[in-house]
Design a protein around this motif. Structure first.
Motif, PDB file in Angstrom:
ATOM      1  N   UNK A  27       0.846  -1.195   0.000  1.00 10.12           N
ATOM      2  CA  UNK A  27       0.000   0.000   0.000  1.00 10.12           C
ATOM      3  C   UNK A  27       0.879   1.241   0.000  1.00 10.12           C
ATOM      4  N   UNK A  28       1.879   1.271   0.879  1.00  6.26           N
ATOM      5  CA  UNK A  28       2.764   2.427   0.967  1.00  6.26           C
ATOM      6  C   UNK A  28       3.514   2.631  -0.342  1.00  6.26           C
ATOM      7  N   UNK A  29       4.017   1.554  -0.926  1.00  2.00           N
ATOM      8  CA  UNK A  29       4.758   1.670  -2.176  1.00  2.00           C
ATOM      9  C   UNK A  29       3.858   2.161  -3.300  1.00  2.00           C
ATOM     10  N   UNK A  30       2.667   1.597  -3.403  1.00  2.00           N
ATOM     11  CA  UNK A  30       1.733   2.004  -4.445  1.00  2.00           C
ATOM     12  C   UNK A  30       1.335   3.459  -4.266  1.00  2.00           C
ATOM     13  N   UNK A  31       1.039   3.863  -3.048  1.00  2.00           N
ATOM     14  CA  UNK A  31       0.641   5.243  -2.803  1.00  2.00           C
ATOM     15  C   UNK A  31       1.775   6.194  -3.164  1.00  2.00           C
ATOM     16  N   UNK A  32       3.009   5.809  -2.851  1.00  2.00           N
ATOM     17  CA  UNK A  32       4.144   6.648  -3.208  1.00  2.00           C
ATOM     18  C   UNK A  32       4.255   6.815  -4.715  1.00  2.00           C
ATOM     19  N   UNK A  37       2.145  10.290  -1.209  1.00  2.00           N
ATOM     20  CA  UNK A  37       3.024  10.109  -0.052  1.00  2.00           C
ATOM     21  C   UNK A  37       3.243   8.634   0.130  1.00  2.00           C
ATOM     22  N   UNK A  38       2.671   8.088   1.172  1.00  2.54           N
ATOM     23  CA  UNK A  38       2.686   6.661   1.319  1.00  2.54           C
ATOM     24  C   UNK A  38       3.446   6.145   2.503  1.00  2.54           C
TER      25      UNK A  38
END
Length: 192
Positions: A27-32, A37-38
């Motif tokens: 999720x964090x990688x995709x959002x980045x 941000x992410x």
């Protein structure tokens, strides 16, 4: 203030879990990659300089009341007080949720972020969705909901048990500091 929603009519309440069953790292990688941000990792505590405007209130109690009971809260949005036995799962919601359940969710250690739909920027929405999809634990979740009040004092309001922070503009660094300071630290079962 009453929550103004028929708690029996859950079908009218919509929730968007935008990234479904994807791990927090993905999720964090995709959002980045998408520009949202992410990085939703949290230090042990929030940056005090970013938390200077946090308001803290005495507890209004932890009593569970029967669903449908009208409850008046001293703060808007509430930060504690009598509440229902249900909780609101982590997520980004496009419809207001039952206030009695949101207060119980705070008691569980959640952060509830209120936004004014007309003021919600694409960047803020993406960030709130990422936070809500990354922090889903029963005792340390992140919930984003529309502000149900007629005249909100700010476009974005962060709440935790007994704490509130209003933001005139969305600031992801402030959200991170607030979450680091308060998530998982509700009175029912503190896990941080």
């Amino acid at each position: 203030m009453t929550d103004g929603h028929d708690p029996a009519d859950r079908s009218s309440l919509s929730r968007r879990r935008t990234l479904g069953v994807v791990g927090a790292g993905a999720v964090a990688a995709l959002a980045g990659c998408l520009g949202g941000g992410g990085d939703t990792s949290l230090p042990e505590n929030g940056d005090p300089e970013l938390l200077e405007d946090v308001e803290s209130f005495p507890s209004e109690g932890v009593e569970h009341v029967e669903r449908g009971t009208e409850v008046e809260y001293d703060t808007q949005p509430p930060t504690s007080g009598p509440h229902y036995s249900g909780v609101v799962e982590a997520g980004f919601y496009e419809e207001p949720q039952t206030m009695g359940d949101l207060v119980h969710t705070l008691e569980h250690g959640a952060i509830v972020a209120y936004y004014v739909p007309d003021a919600l920027t694409d960047e803020a929405r993406s960030s709130l969705e990422t936070w809500a999809n990354s922090h889903t634990g029963t005792w340390q979740s992140f919930v984003a909901v529309p502000n149900p009040y007629d005249d909100p004092q700010a476009p974005y309001t962060l709440t935790a048990w007994r704490h509130l922070l209003r933001m005139d503009e969305y600031d992801e660094d402030v959200v991170r500091a607030f979450a680091a300071e308060y998530i998982g630290r509700g009175p029912e079962n503190p896990v941080r």
